[in-house]
Design a protein around this motif. Structure first.
Motif, short mmCIF file in Angstrom:
data_model
loop_
_atom_site.label_atom_id
_atom_site.label_comp_id
_atom_site.label_asym_id
_atom_site.label_seq_id
_atom_site.Cartn_x
_atom_site.Cartn_y
_atom_site.Cartn_z
N VAL A 4 3.88 11.46 -5.43
CA VAL A 4 3.51 10.06 -5.55
C VAL A 4 3.07 9.53 -4.19
O VAL A 4 3.73 9.78 -3.18
N VAL A 5 1.97 8.80 -4.18
CA VAL A 5 1.54 8.12 -2.96
C VAL A 5 2.24 6.77 -2.94
O VAL A 5 2.21 6.02 -3.92
N THR A 6 2.90 6.46 -1.83
CA THR A 6 3.69 5.24 -1.72
C THR A 6 3.02 4.21 -0.81
O THR A 6 1.92 4.44 -0.29
N GLU A 7 3.72 3.13 -0.61
CA GLU A 7 3.22 1.98 0.14
C GLU A 7 2.65 2.31 1.52
O GLU A 7 1.73 1.64 1.99
N LYS A 8 3.18 3.32 2.17
CA LYS A 8 2.73 3.64 3.52
C LYS A 8 1.24 3.93 3.59
O LYS A 8 0.63 3.82 4.64
N CYS A 9 0.63 4.29 2.48
CA CYS A 9 -0.81 4.59 2.45
C CYS A 9 -1.67 3.33 2.43
O CYS A 9 -2.83 3.36 2.85
N ILE A 10 -1.12 2.23 1.95
CA ILE A 10 -1.90 0.99 1.83
C ILE A 10 -2.41 0.56 3.20
O ILE A 10 -1.66 0.48 4.16
N GLN A 11 -3.69 0.31 3.28
CA GLN A 11 -4.42 -0.11 4.48
C GLN A 11 -4.58 1.02 5.50
O GLN A 11 -5.07 0.79 6.60
N CYS A 12 -4.14 2.22 5.17
CA CYS A 12 -4.33 3.38 6.07
C CYS A 12 -5.36 4.34 5.46
O CYS A 12 -6.37 4.63 6.04
N LYS A 13 -5.02 4.85 4.29
CA LYS A 13 -5.88 5.73 3.50
C LYS A 13 -6.37 6.96 4.28
O LYS A 13 -7.55 7.25 4.33
N ASP A 87 -12.76 9.71 6.89
CA ASP A 87 -12.05 9.04 7.98
C ASP A 87 -11.10 8.01 7.39
O ASP A 87 -11.40 7.38 6.37
N PRO A 88 -9.95 7.78 8.04
CA PRO A 88 -9.05 6.73 7.57
C PRO A 88 -9.69 5.35 7.76
O PRO A 88 -10.73 5.22 8.43
N LEU A 89 -9.05 4.34 7.22
CA LEU A 89 -9.56 2.97 7.41
C LEU A 89 -9.52 2.61 8.89
O LEU A 89 -8.68 3.12 9.64
N PRO A 90 -10.41 1.74 9.33
CA PRO A 90 -10.53 1.42 10.76
C PRO A 90 -9.23 0.94 11.42
O PRO A 90 -8.98 1.25 12.58
N ASP A 91 -8.40 0.18 10.71
CA ASP A 91 -7.16 -0.34 11.27
C ASP A 91 -5.94 0.48 10.86
O ASP A 91 -4.81 -0.01 10.91
N ALA A 92 -6.13 1.71 10.44
CA ALA A 92 -5.03 2.54 9.93
C ALA A 92 -3.88 2.65 10.92
O ALA A 92 -2.71 2.55 10.53
N GLU A 93 -4.18 2.83 12.18
CA GLU A 93 -3.12 2.99 13.17
C GLU A 93 -2.24 1.73 13.24
O GLU A 93 -1.02 1.80 13.33
N ARG A 94 -2.87 0.59 13.18
CA ARG A 94 -2.13 -0.68 13.25
C ARG A 94 -1.24 -0.87 12.03
O ARG A 94 -0.13 -1.37 12.11
N TRP A 95 -1.72 -0.46 10.85
CA TRP A 95 -0.99 -0.65 9.61
C TRP A 95 0.07 0.43 9.34
O TRP A 95 0.94 0.26 8.49
N ALA A 96 0.02 1.52 10.05
CA ALA A 96 0.89 2.66 9.76
C ALA A 96 2.38 2.32 9.76
O ALA A 96 3.13 2.85 8.95
N SER A 97 2.81 1.46 10.63
CA SER A 97 4.25 1.15 10.71
C SER A 97 4.64 -0.16 10.03
O SER A 97 5.78 -0.59 10.10
N VAL A 98 3.70 -0.79 9.35
CA VAL A 98 3.98 -2.06 8.66
C VAL A 98 4.62 -1.75 7.31
O VAL A 98 4.19 -0.86 6.59
N SER A 99 5.65 -2.50 6.97
CA SER A 99 6.25 -2.36 5.65
C SER A 99 5.96 -3.61 4.83
O SER A 99 5.47 -4.62 5.36
N GLY A 100 6.26 -3.56 3.54
CA GLY A 100 5.98 -4.69 2.67
C GLY A 100 4.49 -4.92 2.44
O GLY A 100 4.03 -6.06 2.42
N LYS A 101 3.73 -3.84 2.26
CA LYS A 101 2.27 -3.94 2.17
C LYS A 101 1.73 -4.03 0.73
O LYS A 101 0.53 -4.09 0.56
N LEU A 102 2.58 -4.05 -0.27
CA LEU A 102 2.08 -4.03 -1.64
C LEU A 102 1.12 -5.18 -1.91
O LEU A 102 0.12 -5.02 -2.61
N ALA A 103 1.37 -6.34 -1.34
CA ALA A 103 0.47 -7.49 -1.52
C ALA A 103 -0.91 -7.23 -0.95
O ALA A 103 -1.88 -7.91 -1.32
N GLU A 104 -1.04 -6.27 -0.05
CA GLU A 104 -2.32 -5.92 0.57
C GLU A 104 -3.15 -4.97 -0.29
O GLU A 104 -4.33 -4.74 0.01
#
Length: 107
Positions: A4-13, A87-104
């Motif tokens: 299963v792909v989880t929340e950590k992938c959101i905004q990183c891809k 390639d990952p999304l442009p801001d992937a590094e910034r989003w990698a450690s963010v939690s609570g991303k489901l709304a994104e």
């Protein structure tokens, strides 16, 4: 027992996982990847490829992640299959450690 792909992938891809999948079970949305649980053969080769540890076997999901099993199933039905690394999304590094991303999540 699908992965299963989880929340950590959101905004990183990151798509390193896609290139190693032997059965092409990944599907791509605007800012998230999902695994089709009906196609996944539970081989596990994708899990160590994810640089943000966003992929887990379904039996290792904690209570806050269990909703991602159904979300993967649902979105895999409407999103296109992805078979090649991108390639990952442009801001992937910034989003990698963010939690609570489901709304994104962009459906």
């Amino acid at each position: 027992m699908p992965y299963v792909v989880t929340e950590k992938c959101i905004q990183c891809k990151h798509t390193d996982c896609v290139s190693v999948c032997p059965v092409d079970c990944f599907h791509e949305g605007p800012n998230f990847l999902v695994i089709d649980p009906d196609v996944c053969i539970d081989c596990g080769v994708c899990e160590p490829e994810c640089p943000v540890q966003a992929i887990l076997p379904h039996d290792r999901l904690d209570a806050g992640q269990i909703e991602y099993l159904e979300l993967n199933r649902e979105l895999a039905q409407s999103w296109p299959m992805i078979c090649d690394r991108k390639d990952p999304l442009p801001d992937a590094e910034r989003w990698a450690s963010v939690s609570g991303k489901l709304a994104e999540l962009v459906r």
